[in-house]
Write a protein that holds these residues in place. Sequence first.
Motif, PDB file in Angstrom:
ATOM      1  N   TYR A 414       1.553 -20.253  -2.276  1.00 32.72           N
ATOM      2  CA  TYR A 414       0.458 -19.969  -3.208  1.00 32.72           C
ATOM      3  C   TYR A 414       0.711 -18.725  -4.057  1.00 32.72           C
ATOM      4  O   TYR A 414      -0.007 -18.489  -5.024  1.00 32.72           O
ATOM      5  N   GLY A 415       1.708 -17.935  -3.710  1.00 35.68           N
ATOM      6  CA  GLY A 415       2.245 -16.931  -4.614  1.00 35.68           C
ATOM      7  C   GLY A 415       1.435 -15.690  -4.883  1.00 35.68           C
ATOM      8  O   GLY A 415       1.674 -15.001  -5.876  1.00 35.68           O
ATOM      9  N   PHE A 416       0.472 -15.332  -4.029  1.00 37.95           N
ATOM     10  CA  PHE A 416      -0.265 -14.087  -4.262  1.00 37.95           C
ATOM     11  C   PHE A 416      -0.254 -13.227  -3.002  1.00 37.95           C
ATOM     12  O   PHE A 416      -0.125 -13.721  -1.881  1.00 37.95           O
ATOM     13  N   MET A 417      -0.365 -11.908  -3.234  1.00 40.42           N
ATOM     14  CA  MET A 417      -0.326 -10.926  -2.150  1.00 40.42           C
ATOM     15  C   MET A 417      -1.713 -10.717  -1.572  1.00 40.42           C
ATOM     16  O   MET A 417      -2.722 -10.794  -2.279  1.00 40.42           O
ATOM     17  N   LEU A 418      -1.744 -10.412  -0.276  1.00 42.89           N
ATOM     18  CA  LEU A 418      -2.996 -10.068   0.385  1.00 42.89           C
ATOM     19  C   LEU A 418      -3.087  -8.553   0.568  1.00 42.89           C
ATOM     20  O   LEU A 418      -2.098  -7.877   0.820  1.00 42.89           O
ATOM     21  N   ASN A 419      -4.288  -8.043   0.440  1.00 43.16           N
ATOM     22  CA  ASN A 419      -4.550  -6.602   0.473  1.00 43.16           C
ATOM     23  C   ASN A 419      -4.327  -5.997   1.866  1.00 43.16           C
ATOM     24  O   ASN A 419      -4.209  -6.719   2.862  1.00 43.16           O
ATOM     25  N   ASN A 420      -4.327  -4.667   1.903  1.00 40.40           N
ATOM     26  CA  ASN A 420      -4.371  -3.951   3.185  1.00 40.40           C
ATOM     27  C   ASN A 420      -5.568  -3.007   3.220  1.00 40.40           C
ATOM     28  O   ASN A 420      -5.521  -1.907   3.755  1.00 40.40           O
ATOM     29  N   GLU A 421      -6.687  -3.464   2.672  1.00 39.65           N
ATOM     30  CA  GLU A 421      -7.825  -2.561   2.455  1.00 39.65           C
ATOM     31  C   GLU A 421      -8.551  -2.144   3.728  1.00 39.65           C
ATOM     32  O   GLU A 421      -9.296  -1.164   3.719  1.00 39.65           O
ATOM     33  N   LEU A 422      -8.353  -2.853   4.829  1.00 39.47           N
ATOM     34  CA  LEU A 422      -9.029  -2.422   6.048  1.00 39.47           C
ATOM     35  C   LEU A 422      -8.483  -1.093   6.548  1.00 39.47           C
ATOM     36  O   LEU A 422      -9.140  -0.404   7.337  1.00 39.47           O
ATOM     37  N   THR A 423      -7.296  -0.697   6.077  1.00 38.71           N
ATOM     38  CA  THR A 423      -6.782   0.621   6.459  1.00 38.71           C
ATOM     39  C   THR A 423      -7.495   1.742   5.711  1.00 38.71           C
ATOM     40  O   THR A 423      -7.205   2.922   5.954  1.00 38.71           O
ATOM     41  N   ASP A 424      -8.451   1.406   4.835  1.00 36.00           N
ATOM     42  CA  ASP A 424      -9.334   2.424   4.266  1.00 36.00           C
ATOM     43  C   ASP A 424     -10.456   2.791   5.235  1.00 36.00           C
ATOM     44  O   ASP A 424     -11.204   3.743   4.991  1.00 36.00           O
ATOM     45  N   PHE A 425     -10.626   2.015   6.298  1.00 35.35           N
ATOM     46  CA  PHE A 425     -11.513   2.439   7.377  1.00 35.35           C
ATOM     47  C   PHE A 425     -10.868   3.598   8.120  1.00 35.35           C
ATOM     48  O   PHE A 425      -9.645   3.784   8.086  1.00 35.35           O
ATOM     49  N   ASP A 426     -11.675   4.357   8.837  1.00 34.53           N
ATOM     50  CA  ASP A 426     -11.154   5.419   9.683  1.00 34.53           C
ATOM     51  C   ASP A 426     -10.297   4.826  10.792  1.00 34.53           C
ATOM     52  O   ASP A 426     -10.702   3.863  11.460  1.00 34.53           O
ATOM     53  N   ALA A 427      -9.135   5.410  11.001  1.00 40.37           N
ATOM     54  CA  ALA A 427      -8.298   4.987  12.129  1.00 40.37           C
ATOM     55  C   ALA A 427      -8.854   5.533  13.440  1.00 40.37           C
ATOM     56  O   ALA A 427      -8.792   4.879  14.482  1.00 40.37           O
ATOM     57  N   ASN A 428      -9.413   6.742  13.374  1.00 41.50           N
ATOM     58  CA  ASN A 428     -10.005   7.387  14.548  1.00 41.50           C
ATOM     59  C   ASN A 428     -11.492   7.034  14.567  1.00 41.50           C
ATOM     60  O   ASN A 428     -12.240   7.487  13.701  1.00 41.50           O
ATOM     61  N   PRO A 429     -11.970   6.219  15.494  1.00 41.75           N
ATOM     62  CA  PRO A 429     -13.337   5.703  15.432  1.00 41.75           C
ATOM     63  C   PRO A 429     -14.404   6.737  15.779  1.00 41.75           C
ATOM     64  O   PRO A 429     -14.109   7.828  16.247  1.00 41.75           O
ATOM     65  N   GLY A 430     -15.650   6.359  15.502  1.00 39.89           N
ATOM     66  CA  GLY A 430     -16.785   7.200  15.849  1.00 39.89           C
ATOM     67  C   GLY A 430     -17.582   7.696  14.663  1.00 39.89           C
ATOM     68  O   GLY A 430     -18.733   8.116  14.809  1.00 39.89           O
ATOM     69  N   GLY A 431     -17.001   7.647  13.452  1.00 39.22           N
ATOM     70  CA  GLY A 431     -17.683   8.122  12.255  1.00 39.22           C
ATOM     71  C   GLY A 431     -18.332   6.988  11.476  1.00 39.22           C
ATOM     72  O   GLY A 431     -18.298   5.823  11.873  1.00 39.22           O
ATOM     73  N   ILE A 432     -18.917   7.328  10.322  1.00 37.80           N
ATOM     74  CA  ILE A 432     -19.647   6.320   9.556  1.00 37.80           C
ATOM     75  C   ILE A 432     -18.716   5.356   8.824  1.00 37.80           C
ATOM     76  O   ILE A 432     -19.167   4.335   8.316  1.00 37.80           O
ATOM     77  N   ASN A 433     -17.423   5.656   8.793  1.00 38.28           N
ATOM     78  CA  ASN A 433     -16.468   4.759   8.138  1.00 38.28           C
ATOM     79  C   ASN A 433     -15.558   4.072   9.160  1.00 38.28           C
ATOM     80  O   ASN A 433     -14.450   3.660   8.844  1.00 38.28           O
ATOM     81  N   GLU A 434     -16.053   3.891  10.385  1.00 38.16           N
ATOM     82  CA  GLU A 434     -15.255   3.182  11.373  1.00 38.16           C
ATOM     83  C   GLU A 434     -15.351   1.675  11.113  1.00 38.16           C
ATOM     84  O   GLU A 434     -16.335   1.190  10.548  1.00 38.16           O
ATOM     85  N   PRO A 435     -14.329   0.902  11.502  1.00 40.08           N
ATOM     86  CA  PRO A 435     -14.357  -0.552  11.275  1.00 40.08           C
ATOM     87  C   PRO A 435     -15.469  -1.244  12.061  1.00 40.08           C
ATOM     88  O   PRO A 435     -15.678  -0.953  13.238  1.00 40.08           O
ATOM     89  N   GLN A 436     -16.163  -2.131  11.358  1.00 35.26           N
ATOM     90  CA  GLN A 436     -17.159  -3.000  11.986  1.00 35.26           C
ATOM     91  C   GLN A 436     -17.185  -4.316  11.222  1.00 35.26           C
ATOM     92  O   GLN A 436     -16.890  -4.354  10.022  1.00 35.26           O
ATOM     93  N   PRO A 437     -17.547  -5.428  11.880  1.00 35.84           N
ATOM     94  CA  PRO A 437     -17.599  -6.726  11.195  1.00 35.84           C
ATOM     95  C   PRO A 437     -18.513  -6.700   9.972  1.00 35.84           C
ATOM     96  O   PRO A 437     -19.589  -6.099  10.004  1.00 35.84           O
ATOM     97  N   ASP A 438     -18.072  -7.322   8.899  1.00 35.81           N
ATOM     98  CA  ASP A 438     -18.822  -7.490   7.646  1.00 35.81           C
ATOM     99  C   ASP A 438     -18.999  -6.187   6.871  1.00 35.81           C
ATOM    100  O   ASP A 438     -19.643  -6.154   5.828  1.00 35.81           O
ATOM    101  N   LYS A 439     -18.413  -5.114   7.354  1.00 38.35           N
ATOM    102  CA  LYS A 439     -18.551  -3.811   6.714  1.00 38.35           C
ATOM    103  C   LYS A 439     -17.495  -3.635   5.631  1.00 38.35           C
ATOM    104  O   LYS A 439     -16.426  -4.248   5.688  1.00 38.35           O
ATOM    105  N   ARG A 440     -17.805  -2.798   4.649  1.00 39.77           N
ATOM    106  CA  ARG A 440     -16.865  -2.476   3.574  1.00 39.77           C
ATOM    107  C   ARG A 440     -16.306  -1.069   3.786  1.00 39.77           C
ATOM    108  O   ARG A 440     -17.076  -0.138   4.005  1.00 39.77           O
ATOM    109  N   PRO A 441     -14.977  -0.913   3.709  1.00 44.53           N
ATOM    110  CA  PRO A 441     -14.395   0.427   3.878  1.00 44.53           C
ATOM    111  C   PRO A 441     -14.669   1.303   2.665  1.00 44.53           C
ATOM    112  O   PRO A 441     -14.932   0.812   1.564  1.00 44.53           O
TER     113      PRO A 441
END
Length: 568
Positions: A414-441
């Motif tokens: 299909y010839g298109f690249m996929l993003n790596n935008e979930l790495t805009d979440f905090d790697a170290n959890p516990g803050g307001i930008n930690e990964p969660q389902p349906d959340k936007r980084p």
Amino acid sequence: MGYRRGKSLSKDMEKQSYERETAVGTTGMVVSPHSDATDIGEKILKEGGNAVDAAAAIQFALNVVEPMMTGIGGSGFLMVYDNEKKDVKIYDGHTRAPKGVHPKMFLDDNGEIIDFRKRSTHGTAVGIPGILKAMDTALNDYGSKPLADLIQPAIEAAESGIKVNWVLEEALQNFHYRLGDEAKAFYYPEGKSLKEGDKLVKEDLAKTFRILQKKGISAFYEGEIAKAIVSNLKEEGGFMTLEDLKNYRLTIDEPIWGEYKGYKIASSAPPSAGGLTVIQILKILEKFDLSQYDARSWEKYYLITEAMRLAFADKIAYSGDPEFSSLPIEGLLHDDYIAERAKAINFERRNDAIDFGNPWKYQDGKPNQVIRQPGDAEKSETTHFTVIDQWGNIAACTSTVEHPFGSGIMVKGYGFMLNNELTDFDANPGGINEPQPDKRPVSCKSPTFLFKDDKPVLTLGSPGGPTIIGSVFQTIVNLIDHEMNLKEAIEEPRIFASTGPLIEWESGIDMEAKGEMESMGFEFGDEPSRIGNVQAIQIDRENGRLYGAADSSREGKAAGIKEDQLKS
């Protein structure tokens, strides 16, 4: 005129570049970072399309010519000014997290943070793409041309082939390590990197576009394209499902509003921290009146550096997805809080004590916990383009696959690249930008409009991850405080700092001022680098002119349209 592409240009080449990158129009303007994309947007306007029509066509075109920066596997913020309603809306096509994400997703079995390069080129880095949904929704609200017609120019470019330019060649040389097997086989035929001037045909991408052309954007979120995305990510250890794609939600947001020296500013709203941080920096700077200093004086560099450090400390502490956390937006922009922050600037040396403040004192709400994060993320890239049509409507879009070539995962067949935008979440959890389902980084995208007497006078934006913020506010300062013309304001060498002492800098800054800054405790990178890629249009109502300018740090183009060029 200094050209920051890192190569010396002959006088003739410099003149040709300047003529390509600047334009004057009366009834329309297109500015993008690639001449092919600008030409496509210009054609749409000349054929009677509006700003949103042209923006959608440009976005598809950039997927063909700037695949390392943007594409349908990524996200974006599309900002639209409706001249009839005098209204600004942001179509937030930012990525969302699949249901399978969890706060500790970027920690290894020992609880240690996974190295950035590894975590950003893995299937778990890929967020649910939203740029197509943003374009589709905006077209449903404002579009005047069929989606099929807006995709067609990009299909033709993909099938006939495009010439590789120096920007793509450089990206392949510098970021080859980010490419997965499928992408490496495509961009390194017979094991050799593509070079400037090579012809690149994209049959698989054209096939994907033809599916979208025939079945609509829903074919991306359901059907064969969706199945191909999920299948590829499963092979790469990801956890995106067909349900995740089908349930992607777009929001239509109000911008963040601010003022600077009599101009009203509208910019991106959370989950982008870009607009809020641009406005906060400008509000701090307004306390000092930059216009009294030379554009390359140490005083100017000192002020904008300390203002950036103050605002970025707050950005890191208080940015998140407003659907998941209360954010102190009112407090961050409160006049008393700005005055409090400005007291940290002493003109004597770098303030070693700069950290985040407490904007919650000026706003009701429950303060969030601040979790310190590693500083291992590499510099991300993006793209920005902007359009004004014959009716005075404006579209400005900052879109991305995040880091160059995104996750490096190309969807097979299909010839298109996929993003790596979930790495805009905090790697170290516990803050307001930690990964969660349906959340936007958290993002830094900052498409921005300026108004004077409630009428738009400027549209601009830039790529560059966190440096987006620096590029946008410095261009505004150059225009307003230093009274430069649009091209001069964009080309003026920029600097950038986050919270620490290190300053990124562009070739052309004043060396004596740099030395003065170093004596005050600031550190400069060993070599200059390119910061941002501003695309902008200025509206001169008094003379009935539109001025467009593209940043010379890529092969951008501005195209102005006059009334006699419009098809009746």
